[in-house]
Write a protein that holds these residues in place. Structure first.
Motif, PDB file in Angstrom:
ATOM      1  N   LEU A   3       7.451  -0.027 -11.782  1.00  0.00           N
ATOM      2  CA  LEU A   3       7.360  -0.540 -10.507  1.00  0.00           C
ATOM      3  C   LEU A   3       6.680  -1.970 -10.541  1.00  0.00           C
ATOM      4  CD1 LEU A   3       5.741   2.555  -8.632  1.00  0.00           C
ATOM      5  CD2 LEU A   3       8.280   1.653  -8.634  1.00  0.00           C
ATOM      6  N   PRO A   4       7.005  -2.831  -9.907  1.00  0.00           N
ATOM      7  CA  PRO A   4       6.612  -4.179  -9.751  1.00  0.00           C
ATOM      8  C   PRO A   4       4.904  -4.229  -9.254  1.00  0.00           C
ATOM      9  CG  PRO A   4       7.887  -3.846  -7.799  1.00  0.00           C
ATOM     10  CD  PRO A   4       8.125  -2.679  -8.686  1.00  0.00           C
ATOM     11  N   ASN A   5       4.370  -5.149  -9.915  1.00  0.00           N
ATOM     12  CA  ASN A   5       2.827  -5.230  -9.754  1.00  0.00           C
ATOM     13  C   ASN A   5       2.615  -5.705  -8.106  1.00  0.00           C
ATOM     14  OD1 ASN A   5       2.144  -3.914 -12.187  1.00  0.00           O
ATOM     15  ND2 ASN A   5       1.551  -5.845 -12.848  1.00  0.00           N
ATOM     16  N   ARG A   6       3.425  -6.869  -7.802  1.00  0.00           N
ATOM     17  CA  ARG A   6       3.299  -7.768  -6.685  1.00  0.00           C
ATOM     18  C   ARG A   6       3.121  -6.709  -5.634  1.00  0.00           C
ATOM     19  NH1 ARG A   6       3.882 -13.286  -7.386  1.00  0.00           N
ATOM     20  NH2 ARG A   6       2.650 -13.829  -9.018  1.00  0.00           N
ATOM     21  N   GLY A   7       2.168  -7.091  -4.694  1.00  0.00           N
ATOM     22  CA  GLY A   7       2.086  -6.499  -3.554  1.00  0.00           C
ATOM     23  C   GLY A   7       3.171  -7.071  -2.689  1.00  0.00           C
ATOM     24  N   PRO A   8       3.390  -6.414  -1.166  1.00  0.00           N
ATOM     25  CA  PRO A   8       4.255  -6.961  -0.380  1.00  0.00           C
ATOM     26  C   PRO A   8       4.239  -8.531  -0.307  1.00  0.00           C
ATOM     27  CG  PRO A   8       3.143  -5.055   0.723  1.00  0.00           C
ATOM     28  CD  PRO A   8       2.464  -5.461  -0.712  1.00  0.00           C
ATOM     29  N   PRO A 166      -0.845  -6.992   6.280  1.00  0.00           N
ATOM     30  CA  PRO A 166      -1.397  -8.108   5.530  1.00  0.00           C
ATOM     31  C   PRO A 166      -0.723  -9.110   5.013  1.00  0.00           C
ATOM     32  CG  PRO A 166      -2.275  -5.596   4.891  1.00  0.00           C
ATOM     33  CD  PRO A 166      -0.935  -5.527   5.855  1.00  0.00           C
ATOM     34  N   GLN A 167       0.670  -8.682   4.809  1.00  0.00           N
ATOM     35  CA  GLN A 167       1.567  -9.623   4.119  1.00  0.00           C
ATOM     36  C   GLN A 167       1.885 -10.788   5.275  1.00  0.00           C
ATOM     37  OE1 GLN A 167       2.258  -6.693   4.754  1.00  0.00           O
ATOM     38  NE2 GLN A 167       4.473  -6.457   5.488  1.00  0.00           N
ATOM     39  N   VAL A 370       7.715   3.048  -3.750  1.00  0.00           N
ATOM     40  CA  VAL A 370       8.505   2.031  -4.310  1.00  0.00           C
ATOM     41  C   VAL A 370       7.921   0.893  -4.678  1.00  0.00           C
ATOM     42  CG1 VAL A 370      10.313   2.646  -2.729  1.00  0.00           C
ATOM     43  CG2 VAL A 370       8.610   1.136  -1.750  1.00  0.00           C
ATOM     44  N   GLN A 371       6.439   0.731  -4.621  1.00  0.00           N
ATOM     45  CA  GLN A 371       5.931  -0.500  -5.207  1.00  0.00           C
ATOM     46  C   GLN A 371       4.375  -0.125  -5.236  1.00  0.00           C
ATOM     47  OE1 GLN A 371       5.760  -4.143  -2.622  1.00  0.00           O
ATOM     48  NE2 GLN A 371       6.244  -5.391  -4.452  1.00  0.00           N
ATOM     49  N   ASP A 372       3.582  -0.765  -6.212  1.00  0.00           N
ATOM     50  CA  ASP A 372       2.323  -0.446  -6.363  1.00  0.00           C
ATOM     51  C   ASP A 372       1.788  -1.783  -6.716  1.00  0.00           C
ATOM     52  OD1 ASP A 372       2.872  -0.664  -9.122  1.00  0.00           O
ATOM     53  OD2 ASP A 372       2.043   1.386  -9.537  1.00  0.00           O
ATOM     54  N   TRP A 373       0.479  -2.083  -6.506  1.00  0.00           N
ATOM     55  CA  TRP A 373      -0.262  -3.279  -6.812  1.00  0.00           C
ATOM     56  C   TRP A 373      -1.626  -3.470  -6.917  1.00  0.00           C
ATOM     57  CZ3 TRP A 373       2.032  -2.204  -2.322  1.00  0.00           C
ATOM     58  CH2 TRP A 373       1.108  -2.230  -0.911  1.00  0.00           C
ATOM     59  N   GLY A 374      -2.238  -4.342  -7.579  1.00  0.00           N
ATOM     60  CA  GLY A 374      -3.519  -4.283  -7.490  1.00  0.00           C
ATOM     61  C   GLY A 374      -4.092  -5.670  -6.944  1.00  0.00           C
TER      62      GLY A 374
END
Length: 450
Positions: A3-8, A166-167, A370-374
């Motif tokens: 999965l991509p790191n980047r958040g929305p 947030p985005q 579909v996506q995760d992030w730090g």
């Protein structure tokens, strides 16, 4: 599946033109705090310039849970959160549905009799601040979370709390600030705050110098090293928080819960795109850096309470930040190299979130992630922000260390930071947020309600 790191991805904001030679007030940091502050200042007619080394909301301001809450807050934050709620309502009316502000309620489910007793105590204390929270018994909890597997639970509930996106939030506030006359400059790092005998004299950026007599530092995790160059010691560390989002829920799945909901091992909120944002406050990761040792005494009370879920590690930041202590050039290099801090999430912790979700809401067990992030949270020893002038540096205002609470109280913080910067009486008492509460001989005051 990787999965991509980047958040929305945050909404884009078109930067202003040339960097101004002068400004009444310079705001450093383009997160929710900086954007809200710039909007307040510009609307009041002040010549405002906001500097962001990356993009608006590129870091934690687009990566947080999206909760707008009063429930369970440190009592010292309640007046500020009440002000923020009014500002959210006003901003939502002005900006419209893209802000995503919805008063859906927030509930914290008690997992033990001891926690239930803390919840009840908070409800009693909050009533003295005019906040009408309540304790839900099993029947009423089932009404707002019919998909919850366990019965016989209670929850701290505040129906007027809610969520936003947030985005979208900080970029929309930044766009409003530009319409009100603010000058906003992305990919323009503030390298050094300059002073003379009278106090603040300017800001040196990677694109040139701005003369000003007032600077508001709202740089999140970057605030402490910038302030150290002025001789201002701010006890602030970074904690990695991890989150993920799912594909859209079916109509049936969407009825499993209504409010933003925390069960300890998993916290959930509905998203405007039809999915769910999931995270947990049960675990956190902190990278050991020089400031971890410099400020260890101040942070010890909080560390003791966090130890069961806290992971400490050595990493790239350990050496990078050691260099900052000896070289301003090293800090400047980091500011221009690390435009957006995009740490890998703690995927082991997120796997535990999925397990807790399946246990708590069987109907949601098969949701597609579909996506995760730090994201890196700026944390103070008492887990409430610094919103303060600095007596030794006239013209300097600090708004940082929001400790994971900044998104919800951002619009309120923007109002009072603008008031501090323009010598107005703040809308709420800021005594508990003074920088000097961490002075020599001062004892850190912790509160734990959740």
């Amino acid at each position: 599946m990787t999965l991509p790191n980047r958040g929305p991805a945050p909404l884009s904001v078109a930067s202003s033109g040339d960097l101004p030679a002068t400004a009444d007030i310079v705001v450093i940091g383009g997160g929710i705090i900086g954007a809200a502050t710039a909007l307040e200042l510009a609307r009041a007619g002040h010549g405002t310039c906001l500097l962001e080394k990356g993009i608006i909301a590129g870091e934690q301001s687009s990566r947080n849970w999206g909760w707008v809450r009063q429930a369970g807050r440190d009592l010292r934050e309640l007046p500020l959160s009440t002000l923020a709620r009014r500002r959210w309502q006003t901003l939502s009316d002005r900006i419209g549905p893209d802000l995503g502000y919805v008063e859906c309620g927030i509930a914290y489910v008690a997992r033990s009799p001891e926690q239930a007793a803390r919840h009840q105590a908070w409800v009693t204390e909050a009533a003295g601040h005019g906040i009408a929270a309540e304790i839900l018994g099993p029947e009423r909890l089932t009404a707002i979370a019919p998909g919850l597997a366990r019965t016989g639970l209670s929850a701290l509930y505040l129906p007027g709390d809610g969520r936003a996106e947030p985005q979208n939030a900080a970029p929309l506030l930044a766009r409003e600030a530009i319409r009100e006359g603010a000058s906003i400059h992305q990919h323009c790092a503030a390298l050094e705050i300059e002073t003379d005998r009278a106090g603040i004299s300017g800001v040196r950026t990677e694109r040139g110098r701005i003369a000003t007599r007032c600077v508001i530092v709202a740089g999140g995790i970057w605030s402490a090293p910038l302030l150290r160059r002025l001789g201002v010691d701010l006890p602030q560390l970074k904690v990695l928080s991890s989150a993920c989002r799912t594909a859209s829920l079916t109509t049936a799945q969407g009825t499993a819960f209504t409010p933003c909901l925390s069960l300890g091992g998993v916290a959930l909120r509905h998203r405007a795109d039809g999915g769910v944002t999931m995270a947990s406050s049960a675990t956190a990761v902190a990278e050991l850096v020089p400031d971890s040792f410099r400020h260890m005494r101040a942070f010890l009370p909080g560390l003791r309470s966090m130890l069961p879920g806290l992971k400490l590690r050595l990493g790239a930041a350990t050496l990078r930040e050691a260099g900052w202590l000896f070289s301003g050039v090293a800090l400047e290099h980091s500011l221009t190299r690390h435009r957006i801090m995009d740490p890998a999430p703690d995927r082991r912790a997120l796997r535990q979130v999925r397990l807790r979700l399946a246990e708590s809401f069987p109907a949601l067990a098969d949701l597609e992630e579909v996506q995760d992030w730090g994201g890196l949270i700026d944390v103070t020893p008492d887990v409430i922000p610094v919103i303060s002038t600095v007596g030794t540096v006239p013209g300097l205002v600090i708004g940082t260390g929001f400790s994971g609470h900044g998104f919800g109280i951002g619009p309120g913080a923007g109002r009072v930071l603008a008031e501090l910067a323009t010598d107005q009486r703040p809308s709420v008492d800021l005594q508990d947020f003074r920088l000097d509460r961490f002075g020599k001989g001062q004892r850190v005051q912790m509160q734990s309600w959740l």
